[in-house]
Design an enzyme around this catalytic site. Sequence first.
Site, short mmCIF file in Angstrom:
data_model
loop_
_atom_site.label_atom_id
_atom_site.label_comp_id
_atom_site.label_asym_id
_atom_site.label_seq_id
_atom_site.Cartn_x
_atom_site.Cartn_y
_atom_site.Cartn_z
N GLY A 119 0.81 -1.21 0.00
CA GLY A 119 0.00 0.00 0.00
C GLY A 119 0.84 1.26 0.00
N ASN B 267 -6.76 3.51 10.24
CA ASN B 267 -6.13 2.30 10.77
C ASN B 267 -6.07 2.27 12.29
OD1 ASN B 267 -4.32 4.46 9.70
ND2 ASN B 267 -2.81 3.46 10.99
N GLN C 203 -7.27 -0.32 4.91
CA GLN C 203 -7.93 -0.90 6.09
C GLN C 203 -9.38 -1.27 5.83
OE1 GLN C 203 -6.74 -1.98 8.80
NE2 GLN C 203 -4.69 -1.11 8.77
N SER D 270 -3.63 -3.25 0.17
CA SER D 270 -2.50 -4.03 0.65
C SER D 270 -2.98 -5.42 1.03
CB SER D 270 -1.84 -3.35 1.85
OG SER D 270 -0.68 -4.04 2.24
N ALA D 271 -2.26 -6.45 0.58
CA ALA D 271 -2.72 -7.82 0.76
C ALA D 271 -2.68 -8.28 2.20
CB ALA D 271 -1.87 -8.77 -0.10
N HIS D 272 -1.68 -7.85 2.97
CA HIS D 272 -1.51 -8.43 4.30
C HIS D 272 -2.52 -7.93 5.32
CE1 HIS D 272 0.72 -5.20 6.62
NE2 HIS D 272 0.82 -4.72 5.41
N THR E 204 10.19 -7.48 -12.61
CA THR E 204 9.51 -8.78 -12.68
C THR E 204 8.53 -8.92 -11.52
OG1 THR E 204 11.45 -9.77 -13.72
CG2 THR E 204 9.87 -11.27 -12.71
N CYS F 80 3.48 1.17 11.46
CA CYS F 80 4.47 1.52 10.44
C CYS F 80 5.45 2.56 10.95
CB CYS F 80 3.76 2.02 9.19
SG CYS F 80 2.67 0.79 8.46
#
Length: 390
Positions: free
Chosen positions: A73, A154, A182, A202-204, A242, A330
Amino acid sequence: MAVSQRIYLDHNATSPLRPEVAEVVLQALKLPGNPSSVHAEGRAARAEIEQAREKVARLVGARPKNVIFTSGGTEAANLVLTPGFRRLGQAGPTRLLVGAAEHPCVLNGHRFSPDAVGVIPVDSNGILDLAWLKAALERAGEERVLVSVQLANNETGVLQPVAEAARIVHEHGGLIHTDAVQAAGKCPVDLAELGVDALTLSAHKIGGPKGVGALVLASDQFEIAEKLVRGGGQEKGFRAGTENVAAIAGFGAAAELAMASLEQEAARLLNLREEARAELFRIAPDAIVVATSAERLPNTFAFAIPGLKAETALIAFDLAGVALSSGSACSSGKVKRSHVLDAMGVEPALAEGVLRVSLGWTTTKEDVLRFAEACERVVGTLYKRKASAA
């Protein structure tokens, strides 16, 4: 205390990897091909990426071709928050307006000069001052403005009136981005209903792998003049390098799982959150929950107990086997007073004690009871100390 006995209530920082996602990631790791190669092995890797792109797009009501995968993100926000983000054929923005309670990736990650940035104030519940925003846009006149506002905070879980903000911004010829990191997977997120030009994910945060995210554009009629990562033509030229096939495949799997159970999971987490909150007040009647008058995510509540510092409380809860947090995750693990709470006008002494509980797919009723037991231990020590000092 054994890891298996610990209670994890910090899903807004990272939601643990779902077992189904881990299996997808493992299988994708075994693919030998480069997704840019034209042979069969390359095409197989490319297929994993494109399937994930479709799943992430469905999570937010977007078209797959407008999903750009990034390392997270933060990179996605850094990529789009630039004077080079513009509609095709139009000039880019010369000014940026951001919400006062935004995530650091927005407050510190944009690519505008400091004198070209304005901060939109929030009220005591953390809600954007839309009248201030409208007045600022009117003062800007013909100047093109980019606005960035969170969909969900968040730290507090507060939901912002993004659709109304988007209407105001577009009426004044501006562009708008929302940080939906979030919100996605915890409440409905629809790009068209929000009316924004771009959102970031964001995936996590939804049980996917760490280190992968996405910038999602409202259409293919946007460009970014100065890319962050330059090189080959991957991700339609928006982001070279990649692709991380395994992480992207995991992102897609997590998005699909979140979408399939969105309504039921939101209701389940809301019930658990309210049970946890009731237990907190039973144990600590003087506890204060932040932003109770605002609409919030179903999984999140931030609270403070007068006289209890966040740093002390986090250690005490951790020793009791309960993982909570204070502020954003963060900030290099530092415990410091939250800029979000400062923006809301929370009294400094109280702000220094605010903790966040954020539930997720691993959370059970037993976890709530264990949280209550830890509260009794932590708060009991505090109250004994207060009584002896009286």
